[in-house]
Scaffold this motif. Structure first.
Motif, mmCIF file in Angstrom:
data_model
loop_
_atom_site.group_PDB
_atom_site.id
_atom_site.type_symbol
_atom_site.label_atom_id
_atom_site.label_comp_id
_atom_site.label_asym_id
_atom_site.label_seq_id
_atom_site.Cartn_x
_atom_site.Cartn_y
_atom_site.Cartn_z
ATOM 1 N N THR A 244 0.762 -1.186 -0.101
ATOM 2 C CA THR A 244 -0.026 -0.118 0.016
ATOM 3 C C THR A 244 0.922 1.179 0.003
ATOM 4 O OG1 THR A 244 -0.034 0.199 2.338
ATOM 5 C CG2 THR A 244 -1.853 -1.371 1.226
ATOM 6 N N ARG A 245 0.201 2.454 0.066
ATOM 7 C CA ARG A 245 1.109 3.557 0.125
ATOM 8 C C ARG A 245 1.698 3.685 1.276
ATOM 9 N NH1 ARG A 245 0.934 9.310 1.033
ATOM 10 N NH2 ARG A 245 -1.084 8.974 2.390
ATOM 11 N N GLU A 246 1.267 3.337 2.233
ATOM 12 C CA GLU A 246 2.176 3.509 3.545
ATOM 13 C C GLU A 246 2.731 2.063 4.105
ATOM 14 O OE1 GLU A 246 -0.743 5.379 6.092
ATOM 15 O OE2 GLU A 246 -0.773 7.227 4.915
ATOM 16 N N ALA A 247 2.538 1.156 3.484
ATOM 17 C CA ALA A 247 3.198 -0.234 4.354
ATOM 18 C C ALA A 247 3.414 -1.053 3.282
ATOM 19 C CB ALA A 247 2.156 -0.662 5.400
ATOM 20 N N VAL A 248 4.278 -2.279 3.782
ATOM 21 C CA VAL A 248 4.572 -3.605 3.000
ATOM 22 C C VAL A 248 4.190 -4.678 3.814
ATOM 23 C CG1 VAL A 248 6.263 -4.722 1.353
ATOM 24 C CG2 VAL A 248 6.318 -2.291 1.415
ATOM 25 N N THR A 249 3.509 -5.687 3.543
ATOM 26 C CA THR A 249 3.125 -6.848 3.923
ATOM 27 C C THR A 249 3.917 -7.986 3.559
ATOM 28 O OG1 THR A 249 0.999 -6.078 4.574
ATOM 29 C CG2 THR A 249 1.223 -8.366 4.895
ATOM 30 N N PHE A 250 4.873 -8.670 4.252
ATOM 31 C CA PHE A 250 5.383 -9.844 3.757
ATOM 32 C C PHE A 250 4.701 -10.956 3.969
ATOM 33 C CE2 PHE A 250 9.710 -7.703 5.386
ATOM 34 C CZ PHE A 250 9.563 -6.631 4.664
ATOM 35 N N THR A 251 5.011 -12.035 3.160
ATOM 36 C CA THR A 251 4.377 -13.207 2.996
ATOM 37 C C THR A 251 4.387 -14.066 4.457
ATOM 38 O OG1 THR A 251 6.516 -14.263 2.076
ATOM 39 C CG2 THR A 251 4.632 -13.901 0.425
ATOM 40 N N ASP A 252 5.434 -13.811 5.341
ATOM 41 C CA ASP A 252 5.469 -14.378 6.408
ATOM 42 C C ASP A 252 4.540 -13.833 7.589
ATOM 43 O OD1 ASP A 252 6.894 -12.155 7.052
ATOM 44 O OD2 ASP A 252 8.798 -13.016 7.658
ATOM 45 N N GLY A 253 3.808 -12.571 7.084
ATOM 46 C CA GLY A 253 2.749 -11.987 8.065
ATOM 47 C C GLY A 253 3.294 -10.793 8.665
ATOM 48 N N ARG A 254 4.619 -10.282 8.531
ATOM 49 C CA ARG A 254 4.973 -9.017 9.055
ATOM 50 C C ARG A 254 4.473 -8.087 8.308
ATOM 51 N NH1 ARG A 254 11.159 -9.223 9.074
ATOM 52 N NH2 ARG A 254 10.824 -10.795 7.211
ATOM 53 N N MET A 255 4.096 -6.808 8.822
ATOM 54 C CA MET A 255 3.594 -5.709 8.030
ATOM 55 C C MET A 255 4.711 -4.620 8.293
ATOM 56 S SD MET A 255 1.881 -2.389 8.217
ATOM 57 C CE MET A 255 1.095 -2.411 9.593
ATOM 58 N N VAL A 256 5.437 -3.905 7.375
ATOM 59 C CA VAL A 256 6.406 -2.777 7.812
ATOM 60 C C VAL A 256 5.769 -1.680 7.250
ATOM 61 C CG1 VAL A 256 8.799 -2.381 7.356
ATOM 62 C CG2 VAL A 256 8.201 -4.835 7.583
ATOM 63 N N PRO A 257 5.679 -0.614 8.013
ATOM 64 C CA PRO A 257 5.230 0.672 7.511
ATOM 65 C C PRO A 257 6.477 1.485 6.830
ATOM 66 C CG PRO A 257 4.964 0.585 9.840
ATOM 67 C CD PRO A 257 5.728 -0.623 9.769
ATOM 68 N N SER A 258 6.201 1.621 5.678
ATOM 69 C CA SER A 258 7.274 1.972 4.688
ATOM 70 C C SER A 258 6.645 2.711 3.537
ATOM 71 C CB SER A 258 8.142 0.919 4.212
ATOM 72 O OG SER A 258 9.330 1.207 3.232
ATOM 73 N N ARG A 259 7.183 3.819 3.038
ATOM 74 C CA ARG A 259 6.838 4.524 1.774
ATOM 75 C C ARG A 259 7.770 4.068 0.705
ATOM 76 N NH1 ARG A 259 3.760 8.797 3.474
ATOM 77 N NH2 ARG A 259 2.856 8.491 5.714
ATOM 78 N N THR A 260 8.570 2.966 0.868
ATOM 79 C CA THR A 260 9.561 2.854 -0.370
ATOM 80 C C THR A 260 9.492 1.324 -0.465
ATOM 81 O OG1 THR A 260 10.844 4.608 0.190
ATOM 82 C CG2 THR A 260 11.876 3.264 -1.298
#
Length: 452
Positions: A244-260
């Motif tokens: 999304t514009r504000e986050a990246v979700t990994f396939t292991d379930g982690r969600m990392v707030p990021s703009r890049t």
């Protein structure tokens, strides 16, 4: 005057330019006319794109002008968007948007590759690539803008998101991109006193179980340990589930707030290949060992878009899409076009591997020249020596070497050019993957041109 045979080369990358150079060296001006169709006015040396993104070298250093490299080749500023092999006609979209048709007697397809993507929610909208000079320049602006915005913000959550960078792809492109851009952001902490250095985080993820497996277990482990010591969070066996514009979700379930999110997860053949209706191997155009395309008289293909049999490897394998192979195949294509013009036998493409080099910035590198495993400063000398040797002009070599020297002495500057500042540029914007014509559209163009 008797019409000269026309050799039409599609694409101005390593393979296309080396083919044109080879033909210029061996063909007389009366033997044939050579046309090169490319939307760019330069030959891009792709392996040094991370250096451009980090500001270590200037864009023109790794993009020497085609007008300097080629002297007798007719350069057509545009891209081939469709081919009618029966009529031997290519439909060309010029950089102005206008369409024109070019006939050929011999066609050499070297359209290269595009960034490979998958059906991941948000990927094409929010990911940034590292395949073109424009993308590297844009990425540098974007990273510096995140530093500037974070430094101006008092919201710690926003600062964390702005200063978290995710790179997908544990091959050479992804690893070197992380290595160089992380050095840039680490240096930024001295120029941005309001930023907490502990908030700057780099993630490198790859679905493969090893980092750069082509290097072998030892060098791959050395590179992995080095990246982790620098603070890069390397996750293997992991990919992206959603962006999304504000986050990246990994396939292991982690969600990392990021703009890049920087996407370097491999390449796919140019969409032009799919319009031919010819046999393909994993999306690449199937060719014989002499680079000719079965069923398409007068057509050869090489480089990233062609599945060239690897006669030096295991039986049934094809050459990987690397700059080293593309340049050599381009030279072989020139020799075989010359043989075809002279009605002589064509020869197969066979290579001797020169090895691999991975430049991780500063004094850090891992290299495998001619099978020898080298690390540290000696590997860096090998890596940069190889790049200087592979650059196509003396001017490009001089500029690149001087840029390396200036950066080593003066350090980094954090200057944004303002390129694409008012909009988020997508992979499609930079790589123009939606401009190609289907076979029927090309045939209709050819028929309409004849009727006129």
């Amino acid at each position: 005057m008797e019409r000269r045979p026309r050799v039409l080369i599609v694409g101005g990358g390593f393979a296309g330019v080396e083919c044109a150079r080879g033909l210029e060296r061996t063909l007389g001006s009366a033997d044939a006319e050579v046309f090169l169709v490319t939307p760019l006015s330069y030959e891009l040396y792709l392996p040094l794109l991370p250096h451009v993104a980090a500001g270590v070298v200037t864009p023109q250093s790794i993009a020497p002008s085609l007008r300097r490299i080629l002297r007798r080749t007719h350069i057509v500023p545009g891209g081939v968007v469709g081919i009618d092999p029966k009529s031997r006609v290519c439909a060309v979209r010029l950089i102005t948007g206008e369409m024109t048709d070019l006939t050929y007697d011999h066609l050499v397809l070297t359209p290269g590759s595009i960034t490979r993507t998958f059906d991941i929610p948000g990927l094409t909208e929010y990911a940034r690539g590292m395949k073109t000079l424009a993308e590297a320049t844009y990425l540098r602006d974007h990273v510096i803008s995140q530093l500037d915005i974070a430094a101006a913000s008092s919201d710690r959550a926003e600062q964390e998101a702005r200063l978290t960078f995710v790179v997908v792809g544990g091959g050479y492109a992804g690893t070197e991109t992380v290595a160089y851009l992380q050095r840039l952001t680490d240096a930024a902490t001295e120029r941005y006193p309001r930023l907490d250095p502990g908030l700057v985080r780099w993630h490198l993820i790859d679905i493969a179980p090893k980092l750069m497996p082509e290097l072998g277990d030892r060098l791959g482990s050395v590179a992995l340990d080095l990246m982790r010591r620098r603070g890069t969070e390397v996750s293997l066996g992991v990919s992206v589930a959603e962006v999304t514009r504000e986050a990246v979700t990994f396939t292991d379930g982690r969600m990392v707030p990021s703009r890049t999110l920087i996407w370097t997860a491999g390449v796919a053949a140019s969409p032009l290949i799919a319009t031919l209706g010819a046999e393909t191997v994993k999306g690449r155009l199937a060719v014989d060992t002499d680079l000719t395309v079965p069923g398409l008289p007068g057509v050869m293909a090489c480089g990233d878009a062609a599945a060239v049999p690897d006669l030096a490897g295991e039986p049934g394998t094809i050459c990987p899409p690397t700059a080293q192979h593309a340049a050599r195949q381009g030279k072989q294509a020139a020799r075989n076009v010359l043989a075809a013009l002279r009605q002589q036998p064509l020869t197969p493409y066979r290579h001797k591997d020169l090895g691999l080099v991975v430049d991780l910035g500063g004094r850090d590198a891992v290299s495998k020249p001619l099978g020898w495993e080298v690390t540290g400063l000696p590997a860096q000398v090998v890596a940069r020596g190889y790049h200087l040797m592979a650059l196509p002009t003396g001017v490009a070599r001089f500029r690149t070497a001087v840029n390396w020297g200036i950066n080593a002495i003066a350090g980094d500057d954090f200057v944004r050019t303002g390129f694409q500042a008012t909009r988020t540029a997508t992979l499609r914007d930079f790589e123009r993957t939606d401009v190609y014509l289907g076979p029927e559209e090309v045939r209709e163009r050819v028929a309409a041109g004849r009727a006129a």
